[in-house]
Write a protein that holds these residues in place. Structure first.
Motif, PDB file in Angstrom:
ATOM      1  N   ALA A 102       0.839  -1.184   0.000  1.00  0.00           N
ATOM      2  CA  ALA A 102       0.000   0.000   0.000  1.00  0.00           C
ATOM      3  C   ALA A 102       0.879   1.240   0.000  1.00  0.00           C
ATOM      4  N   LYS A 103       0.257   2.367  -0.319  1.00  0.00           N
ATOM      5  CA  LYS A 103       1.023   3.597  -0.468  1.00  0.00           C
ATOM      6  C   LYS A 103       1.682   4.034   0.841  1.00  0.00           C
ATOM      7  N   SER A 104       1.008   3.845   1.970  1.00  0.00           N
ATOM      8  CA  SER A 104       1.605   4.303   3.233  1.00  0.00           C
ATOM      9  C   SER A 104       2.882   3.534   3.554  1.00  0.00           C
ATOM     10  N   SER A 105       2.931   2.235   3.246  1.00  0.00           N
ATOM     11  CA  SER A 105       4.168   1.484   3.488  1.00  0.00           C
ATOM     12  C   SER A 105       5.256   1.923   2.515  1.00  0.00           C
ATOM     13  N   LYS A 106       4.875   2.271   1.297  1.00  0.00           N
ATOM     14  CA  LYS A 106       5.850   2.799   0.335  1.00  0.00           C
ATOM     15  C   LYS A 106       6.377   4.149   0.813  1.00  0.00           C
ATOM     16  N   ALA A 107       5.500   4.965   1.416  1.00  0.00           N
ATOM     17  CA  ALA A 107       5.928   6.259   1.932  1.00  0.00           C
ATOM     18  C   ALA A 107       6.934   6.065   3.050  1.00  0.00           C
ATOM     19  N   THR A 108       6.683   5.092   3.911  1.00  0.00           N
ATOM     20  CA  THR A 108       7.608   4.786   4.998  1.00  0.00           C
ATOM     21  C   THR A 108       8.949   4.356   4.431  1.00  0.00           C
ATOM     22  N   THR A 109       8.916   3.524   3.406  1.00  0.00           N
ATOM     23  CA  THR A 109      10.146   3.060   2.775  1.00  0.00           C
ATOM     24  C   THR A 109      10.883   4.221   2.111  1.00  0.00           C
ATOM     25  N   ALA A 110      10.163   5.078   1.409  1.00  0.00           N
ATOM     26  CA  ALA A 110      10.790   6.234   0.761  1.00  0.00           C
ATOM     27  C   ALA A 110      11.406   7.153   1.815  1.00  0.00           C
ATOM     28  N   ARG A 111      10.687   7.376   2.892  1.00  0.00           N
ATOM     29  CA  ARG A 111      11.217   8.222   3.965  1.00  0.00           C
ATOM     30  C   ARG A 111      12.480   7.607   4.565  1.00  0.00           C
ATOM     31  N   ALA A 112      12.479   6.303   4.752  1.00  0.00           N
ATOM     32  CA  ALA A 112      13.656   5.615   5.286  1.00  0.00           C
ATOM     33  C   ALA A 112      14.848   5.789   4.353  1.00  0.00           C
ATOM     34  N   GLU A 113      14.602   5.743   3.062  1.00  0.00           N
ATOM     35  CA  GLU A 113      15.676   5.942   2.082  1.00  0.00           C
ATOM     36  C   GLU A 113      16.248   7.362   2.179  1.00  0.00           C
ATOM     37  N   VAL A 114      15.370   8.352   2.323  1.00  0.00           N
ATOM     38  CA  VAL A 114      15.827   9.738   2.460  1.00  0.00           C
ATOM     39  C   VAL A 114      16.630   9.893   3.756  1.00  0.00           C
TER      40      VAL A 114
ATOM     41  N   ILE B 297      19.310  13.149  -4.339  1.00  0.00           N
ATOM     42  CA  ILE B 297      18.036  12.477  -4.069  1.00  0.00           C
ATOM     43  C   ILE B 297      17.404  11.887  -5.332  1.00  0.00           C
ATOM     44  N   ALA B 298      18.031  12.102  -6.478  1.00  0.00           N
ATOM     45  CA  ALA B 298      17.465  11.664  -7.764  1.00  0.00           C
ATOM     46  C   ALA B 298      17.217  10.158  -7.830  1.00  0.00           C
ATOM     47  N   ASP B 299      18.112   9.334  -7.292  1.00  0.00           N
ATOM     48  CA  ASP B 299      17.909   7.881  -7.330  1.00  0.00           C
ATOM     49  C   ASP B 299      16.665   7.470  -6.553  1.00  0.00           C
ATOM     50  N   ILE B 300      16.429   8.124  -5.420  1.00  0.00           N
ATOM     51  CA  ILE B 300      15.244   7.815  -4.616  1.00  0.00           C
ATOM     52  C   ILE B 300      13.987   8.253  -5.366  1.00  0.00           C
TER      53      ILE B 300
ATOM     54  N   LYS C  99       9.024   6.580  -8.317  1.00  0.00           N
ATOM     55  CA  LYS C  99       8.251   7.413  -9.239  1.00  0.00           C
ATOM     56  C   LYS C  99       6.857   6.874  -9.545  1.00  0.00           C
ATOM     57  N   GLU C 100       6.650   5.580  -9.341  1.00  0.00           N
ATOM     58  CA  GLU C 100       5.332   5.003  -9.602  1.00  0.00           C
ATOM     59  C   GLU C 100       4.320   5.362  -8.515  1.00  0.00           C
ATOM     60  N   THR C 101       4.791   5.678  -7.311  1.00  0.00           N
ATOM     61  CA  THR C 101       3.884   5.941  -6.193  1.00  0.00           C
ATOM     62  C   THR C 101       4.023   7.336  -5.596  1.00  0.00           C
ATOM     63  N   HIS C 102       5.103   8.043  -5.917  1.00  0.00           N
ATOM     64  CA  HIS C 102       5.348   9.363  -5.326  1.00  0.00           C
ATOM     65  C   HIS C 102       5.832  10.337  -6.396  1.00  0.00           C
ATOM     66  N   SER C 103       5.371  11.566  -6.294  1.00  0.00           N
ATOM     67  CA  SER C 103       5.890  12.597  -7.191  1.00  0.00           C
ATOM     68  C   SER C 103       7.259  13.052  -6.673  1.00  0.00           C
ATOM     69  N   ARG C 104       7.982  13.745  -7.508  1.00  0.00           N
ATOM     70  CA  ARG C 104       9.266  14.306  -7.087  1.00  0.00           C
ATOM     71  C   ARG C 104       9.051  15.251  -5.903  1.00  0.00           C
ATOM     72  N   ALA C 105       7.986  16.067  -5.954  1.00  0.00           N
ATOM     73  CA  ALA C 105       7.687  16.989  -4.851  1.00  0.00           C
ATOM     74  C   ALA C 105       7.413  16.221  -3.561  1.00  0.00           C
ATOM     75  N   ASP C 106       6.742  15.066  -3.656  1.00  0.00           N
ATOM     76  CA  ASP C 106       6.493  14.237  -2.459  1.00  0.00           C
ATOM     77  C   ASP C 106       7.799  13.796  -1.827  1.00  0.00           C
ATOM     78  N   ILE C 107       8.731  13.308  -2.650  1.00  0.00           N
ATOM     79  CA  ILE C 107      10.019  12.828  -2.130  1.00  0.00           C
ATOM     80  C   ILE C 107      10.807  13.993  -1.548  1.00  0.00           C
ATOM     81  N   TRP C 108      10.819  15.121  -2.235  1.00  0.00           N
ATOM     82  CA  TRP C 108      11.559  16.276  -1.726  1.00  0.00           C
ATOM     83  C   TRP C 108      11.006  16.722  -0.381  1.00  0.00           C
ATOM     84  N   ALA C 109       9.700  16.569  -0.177  1.00  0.00           N
ATOM     85  CA  ALA C 109       9.075  16.997   1.083  1.00  0.00           C
ATOM     86  C   ALA C 109       9.383  16.056   2.239  1.00  0.00           C
ATOM     87  N   LEU C 110       9.789  14.819   1.942  1.00  0.00           N
ATOM     88  CA  LEU C 110      10.085  13.870   3.015  1.00  0.00           C
ATOM     89  C   LEU C 110      11.302  14.297   3.784  1.00  0.00           C
TER      90      LEU C 110
END
Length: 80
Positions: A1-13, A61-64, A69-80
């Motif tokens: 689900a998207k929330s677990s992907k968000a957690t994973t993306a945040r962990a990567e950042v 942050i480009a690799d993240i 990119k399938e679940t988060h926009s660039r702005a979403d990742i930058w905001a993490l």
């Protein structure tokens, strides 16, 4: 689900920040601020002198951004 992907993306950042010995923290904070001038859309005009120095955090942050990119926009990742 998207929330677990968000957690994973945040962990990567967070990992990226820790690996940089926290040097990227002020650069990412500045990137988020400059992105939101005129709308938080993941676009920063690097030709604008006010955005000098933002190329490094964008590159770091480009690799993240690409991995999520399938679940988060660039702005979403930058905001993490």
């Amino acid at each position: 689900a998207k929330s677990s992907k968000a957690t994973t993306a945040r962990a990567e950042v967070e990992r990226l920040i820790e690996e940089s010995e926290r040097e990227l923290i002020p650069k990412f904070l500045r990137l988020g601020f400059h992105d939101c001038v005129g709308g938080c859309d993941g676009c920063v005009d690097l030709a604008n002198p006010d955005n000098k120095g933002l190329r490094e955090p964008i590159k770091e942050i480009a690799d993240i951004v690409d991995r999520f990119k399938e679940t988060h926009s660039r702005a979403d990742i930058w905001a993490l």
